[in-house]
Write a protein that holds these residues in place. Structure first.
Motif, PDB file in Angstrom:
ATOM      1  N   ILE A 230       0.853  -1.186   0.000  1.00 60.74           N
ATOM      2  CA  ILE A 230       0.000   0.000   0.000  1.00 60.74           C
ATOM      3  C   ILE A 230       0.892   1.240   0.000  1.00 60.74           C
ATOM      4  CG2 ILE A 230      -1.768   1.292   1.259  1.00 60.74           C
ATOM      5  CD1 ILE A 230      -2.536  -1.382   2.611  1.00 60.74           C
ATOM      6  N   ASP A 231       0.593   2.194  -0.849  1.00 61.33           N
ATOM      7  CA  ASP A 231       1.267   3.483  -0.810  1.00 61.33           C
ATOM      8  C   ASP A 231       0.849   4.184   0.481  1.00 61.33           C
ATOM      9  OD1 ASP A 231       1.497   6.452  -1.170  1.00 61.33           O
ATOM     10  OD2 ASP A 231       2.310   5.871  -3.112  1.00 61.33           O
ATOM     11  N   MET A 232       1.804   4.465   1.362  1.00 65.19           N
ATOM     12  CA  MET A 232       1.476   4.998   2.680  1.00 65.19           C
ATOM     13  C   MET A 232       0.929   6.416   2.632  1.00 65.19           C
ATOM     14  SD  MET A 232       4.592   3.569   5.033  1.00 65.19           S
ATOM     15  CE  MET A 232       5.165   1.858   4.906  1.00 65.19           C
ATOM     16  N   GLU A 233       1.165   7.127   1.539  1.00 61.48           N
ATOM     17  CA  GLU A 233       0.662   8.497   1.417  1.00 61.48           C
ATOM     18  C   GLU A 233      -0.759   8.526   0.873  1.00 61.48           C
ATOM     19  OE1 GLU A 233       2.253  11.155   2.529  1.00 61.48           O
ATOM     20  OE2 GLU A 233       3.905   9.862   3.198  1.00 61.48           O
ATOM     21  N   THR A 234      -1.033   7.722  -0.151  1.00 63.30           N
ATOM     22  CA  THR A 234      -2.338   7.788  -0.827  1.00 63.30           C
ATOM     23  C   THR A 234      -3.336   6.762  -0.312  1.00 63.30           C
ATOM     24  OG1 THR A 234      -1.721   6.226  -2.575  1.00 63.30           O
ATOM     25  CG2 THR A 234      -1.150   8.557  -2.908  1.00 63.30           C
ATOM     26  N   GLY A 235      -2.850   5.680   0.331  1.00 61.41           N
ATOM     27  CA  GLY A 235      -3.758   4.622   0.763  1.00 61.41           C
ATOM     28  C   GLY A 235      -4.251   3.757  -0.378  1.00 61.41           C
ATOM     29  N   LYS A 236      -3.549   3.782  -1.512  1.00 62.86           N
ATOM     30  CA  LYS A 236      -3.923   2.947  -2.651  1.00 62.86           C
ATOM     31  C   LYS A 236      -2.963   1.767  -2.773  1.00 62.86           C
ATOM     32  CE  LYS A 236      -5.855   6.760  -5.391  1.00 62.86           C
ATOM     33  NZ  LYS A 236      -5.764   7.498  -6.674  1.00 62.86           N
ATOM     34  N   ILE A 237      -3.452   0.649  -3.315  1.00 70.69           N
ATOM     35  CA  ILE A 237      -2.585  -0.487  -3.607  1.00 70.69           C
ATOM     36  C   ILE A 237      -1.567  -0.045  -4.652  1.00 70.69           C
ATOM     37  CG2 ILE A 237      -2.486  -2.803  -4.595  1.00 70.69           C
ATOM     38  CD1 ILE A 237      -5.238  -3.350  -3.398  1.00 70.69           C
ATOM     39  N   SER A 238      -0.279  -0.311  -4.373  1.00 67.71           N
ATOM     40  CA  SER A 238       0.771   0.237  -5.225  1.00 67.71           C
ATOM     41  C   SER A 238       1.565  -0.813  -5.999  1.00 67.71           C
ATOM     42  CB  SER A 238       1.744   1.061  -4.375  1.00 67.71           C
ATOM     43  OG  SER A 238       2.340   0.264  -3.367  1.00 67.71           O
ATOM     44  N   THR A 239       1.313  -2.110  -5.742  1.00 67.47           N
ATOM     45  CA  THR A 239       2.070  -3.167  -6.417  1.00 67.47           C
ATOM     46  C   THR A 239       1.132  -4.307  -6.786  1.00 67.47           C
ATOM     47  OG1 THR A 239       2.522  -4.472  -4.412  1.00 67.47           O
ATOM     48  CG2 THR A 239       4.044  -2.659  -4.917  1.00 67.47           C
ATOM     49  N   PRO A 240       1.592  -5.220  -7.634  1.00 62.67           N
ATOM     50  CA  PRO A 240       0.831  -6.462  -7.795  1.00 62.67           C
ATOM     51  C   PRO A 240       0.756  -7.194  -6.455  1.00 62.67           C
ATOM     52  CG  PRO A 240       2.556  -6.261  -9.470  1.00 62.67           C
ATOM     53  CD  PRO A 240       2.818  -5.203  -8.459  1.00 62.67           C
ATOM     54  N   ALA A 241      -0.219  -8.056  -6.316  1.00 58.95           N
ATOM     55  CA  ALA A 241      -0.264  -8.935  -5.150  1.00 58.95           C
ATOM     56  C   ALA A 241       0.640 -10.128  -5.412  1.00 58.95           C
ATOM     57  CB  ALA A 241      -1.694  -9.404  -4.892  1.00 58.95           C
ATOM     58  N   ALA A 242       1.179 -10.704  -4.338  1.00 59.87           N
ATOM     59  CA  ALA A 242       2.036 -11.884  -4.468  1.00 59.87           C
ATOM     60  C   ALA A 242       1.591 -12.932  -3.469  1.00 59.87           C
ATOM     61  CB  ALA A 242       3.497 -11.516  -4.235  1.00 59.87           C
ATOM     62  N   GLY A 261      -3.436   0.630  -7.869  1.00 64.97           N
ATOM     63  CA  GLY A 261      -4.208   1.862  -7.890  1.00 64.97           C
ATOM     64  C   GLY A 261      -5.542   1.771  -7.181  1.00 64.97           C
ATOM     65  N   TYR A 262      -5.870   0.574  -6.680  1.00 65.86           N
ATOM     66  CA  TYR A 262      -7.176   0.394  -6.022  1.00 65.86           C
ATOM     67  C   TYR A 262      -7.178   1.165  -4.698  1.00 65.86           C
ATOM     68  CZ  TYR A 262     -11.504  -2.027  -4.774  1.00 65.86           C
ATOM     69  OH  TYR A 262     -12.813  -2.338  -4.449  1.00 65.86           O
ATOM     70  N   PRO A 263      -8.170   2.047  -4.471  1.00 56.91           N
ATOM     71  CA  PRO A 263      -8.198   2.861  -3.252  1.00 56.91           C
ATOM     72  C   PRO A 263      -8.775   2.082  -2.063  1.00 56.91           C
ATOM     73  CG  PRO A 263     -10.040   3.446  -4.669  1.00 56.91           C
ATOM     74  CD  PRO A 263      -9.241   2.418  -5.433  1.00 56.91           C
ATOM     75  N   LEU A 264      -8.126   2.201  -0.926  1.00 56.79           N
ATOM     76  CA  LEU A 264      -8.572   1.524   0.288  1.00 56.79           C
ATOM     77  C   LEU A 264      -9.179   2.547   1.242  1.00 56.79           C
ATOM     78  CD1 LEU A 264      -5.457  -0.782   0.801  1.00 56.79           C
ATOM     79  CD2 LEU A 264      -7.616  -1.337  -0.345  1.00 56.79           C
ATOM     80  N   PRO A 265     -10.439   2.388   1.582  1.00 59.69           N
ATOM     81  CA  PRO A 265     -11.103   3.375   2.440  1.00 59.69           C
ATOM     82  C   PRO A 265     -10.535   3.374   3.862  1.00 59.69           C
ATOM     83  CG  PRO A 265     -12.497   1.436   2.145  1.00 59.69           C
ATOM     84  CD  PRO A 265     -11.329   1.267   1.218  1.00 59.69           C
ATOM     85  N   PHE A 266     -10.545   4.553   4.475  1.00 56.40           N
ATOM     86  CA  PHE A 266     -10.143   4.732   5.877  1.00 56.40           C
ATOM     87  C   PHE A 266      -8.703   4.299   6.157  1.00 56.40           C
ATOM     88  CE2 PHE A 266     -14.860   4.037   6.359  1.00 56.40           C
ATOM     89  CZ  PHE A 266     -15.172   5.319   6.819  1.00 56.40           C
ATOM     90  N   PHE A 267      -7.829   4.365   5.138  1.00 53.51           N
ATOM     91  CA  PHE A 267      -6.461   3.900   5.382  1.00 53.51           C
ATOM     92  C   PHE A 267      -5.747   4.773   6.418  1.00 53.51           C
ATOM     93  CE2 PHE A 267      -1.885   4.139   4.499  1.00 53.51           C
ATOM     94  CZ  PHE A 267      -1.545   2.827   4.777  1.00 53.51           C
ATOM     95  N   GLN A 268      -5.771   6.083   6.247  1.00 54.53           N
ATOM     96  CA  GLN A 268      -5.064   6.952   7.189  1.00 54.53           C
ATOM     97  C   GLN A 268      -5.666   6.855   8.585  1.00 54.53           C
ATOM     98  OE1 GLN A 268      -2.271   8.169   6.540  1.00 54.53           O
ATOM     99  NE2 GLN A 268      -2.272   7.916   4.300  1.00 54.53           N
ATOM    100  N   GLU A 269      -6.968   6.635   8.664  1.00 57.59           N
ATOM    101  CA  GLU A 269      -7.591   6.427   9.974  1.00 57.59           C
ATOM    102  C   GLU A 269      -7.075   5.141  10.619  1.00 57.59           C
ATOM    103  OE1 GLU A 269     -10.489   8.955   7.619  1.00 57.59           O
ATOM    104  OE2 GLU A 269      -9.095   7.325   7.226  1.00 57.59           O
ATOM    105  N   GLY A 270      -6.809   4.119   9.774  1.00 58.52           N
ATOM    106  CA  GLY A 270      -6.236   2.876  10.289  1.00 58.52           C
ATOM    107  C   GLY A 270      -4.829   3.092  10.814  1.00 58.52           C
ATOM    108  N   VAL A 271      -4.056   3.917  10.124  1.00 60.40           N
ATOM    109  CA  VAL A 271      -2.698   4.227  10.589  1.00 60.40           C
ATOM    110  C   VAL A 271      -2.755   4.935  11.933  1.00 60.40           C
ATOM    111  CG1 VAL A 271      -0.622   5.594  10.106  1.00 60.40           C
ATOM    112  CG2 VAL A 271      -1.757   4.315   8.250  1.00 60.40           C
ATOM    113  N   GLU A 272      -3.624   5.902  12.074  1.00 62.02           N
ATOM    114  CA  GLU A 272      -3.749   6.612  13.346  1.00 62.02           C
ATOM    115  C   GLU A 272      -4.215   5.676  14.460  1.00 62.02           C
ATOM    116  OE1 GLU A 272      -2.747   9.725  14.054  1.00 62.02           O
ATOM    117  OE2 GLU A 272      -1.922   9.521  12.027  1.00 62.02           O
TER     118      GLU A 272
END
Length: 341
Positions: A230-242, A261-272
């Motif tokens: 996951i891109d830690m800034e945007t909260g979007k999936i940034s690589t293929p899955a493995a 590029g798939y957006p993950l909801p509430f990502f920054q809230e999860g980090v907090e």
């Protein structure tokens, strides 16, 4: 400097048949001589504290010595645990009931310890929740988890005694995940793995990925699932899955969802959420958090005092320099003294 005690222990406990079998697999993948791979594995065990599965998963046969030295191997992961997590405090999160008690208000679900409740109380719990999850108190890697539909009273006849007999003492309500996460794969709760290192009062996020199920009701890599960074800034999936074998997926093979590029909801809230949670366990500074995303926000599923390092460094998810994560982890640890010495 290699941990000599760890290396000697690994030598005496090594499954040499599995090691040779892995060398043969690497030969099939790379074309390199099997015995040269075998001896390179031994060398990597001494030099980088890498197990044969590290060699396989991280594709060490393709890396230079300088690149290999940046990888968090099994032995290096042990080093972080020794440095940061007081062994006497592991139970606080390794025991799932202790975890739920400590993080009350963070996990967002009803639960029950069957050792402390009667069959009648269990029946009421089942009436309140149409689907439940039963777990071993110390289960890991998705093992020992069972799911039960409990909306029909006839389905819970004998269930209380069966769970007690199987030592699945922890029963939880099944969480409904956010629609956006459900689209990735609906048969499992697809959890976000966030790894934190606490240095003083500062909590560093050093790794983020989402684990996605693939044919089973759990998302764990060891149970057939896959993981994407996951891109830690945007909260979007940034690589293929493995998956565990390093096979890459740009599109989920079952749901056909494009992953990058798939957006993950509430990502920054999860980090907090995990950064706040990390401050509640001062003796455990290196933690892998599993976070589920519900329609109303993130909740903690569990925490790992010995985070699995197999997620960290798949080749398909690294940059062209093929540098591992150790520099990032070491930077977060600067100035810390080992807690177990």
């Amino acid at each position: 400097m290699p941990n000599i005690k760890y290396v000697l222990q690994r030598i005496t406990q090594m499954d040499y048949k599995s090691m040779i079998d892995t060398a043969k697999k690497v030969h099939m993948r790379s074309g390199k001589n099997t015995m040269s791979i075998f001896f390179d594995m031994i060398k990597c065990g001494f030099q980088y504290q890498a197990g044969y599965m590290d060699y396989w998963v991280f594709e060490f046969e393709t890396l230079t010595p300088a690149q290999r030295a940046t990888y968090i191997t099994r032995g290096q992961n042990n080093r972080y645990v020794r440095l940061l997590n007081k062994k006497e405090s592991w139970y606080k999160i390794s025991d799932k009931v202790n975890f739920l008690k400590i993080f009350d208000g963070y996990h967002g679900r009803d639960w029950m310890d069957l050792r402390e409740h009667t069959p009648q109380e269990f029946e009421v719990f089942c009436q309140q929740h149409s689907k439940i999850v039963a777990k071993l108190l110390d289960g890991s890697c998705g093992r020992g988890i069972e799911f039960f539909e409990t909306g029909d009273k006839s389905k819970i006849v004998g269930l209380y005694d069966m769970l007690l007999a199987g030592k699945r003492y922890l029963v939880e309500e099944y969480l409904t995940q956010h629609e956006q996460i459900n689209k990735l794969y609906p048969m499992a709760v697809n959890t976000i793995r966030l790894v934190t290192i606490k240095n003083g009062d500062t909590v560093h996020l050093v790794f983020a990925c989402i684990r996605i199920g693939n044919g089973k009701e759990v998302d764990n890599l060891n149970s057939g699932g896959m993981a994407a960074l996951i891109d830690m800034e945007t909260g979007k999936i940034s690589t293929p899955a493995a998956d565990k074998n390093g096979k890459a997926y740009d599109i989920h093979p079952l749901t056909k969802v494009k992953l990058i590029g798939y957006p993950l909801p509430f990502f920054q809230e999860g980090v907090e959420l995990v950064k706040k949670a990390a401050l509640l366990i001062p003796d455990l500074a290196y933690v892998g958090w599993d976070v589920a995303v519900t329609p109303t926000g993130p909740v903690l599923i569990e925490a790992n005092e010995f985070p699995g390092h197999d997620l960290y460094q798949f080749q398909v998810q690294l940059g062209p320099d093929k540098i591992g994560l150790m520099p990032r982890f070491d930077k977060a640890c600067e100035g810390l003294a080992p807690v177990n010495e």
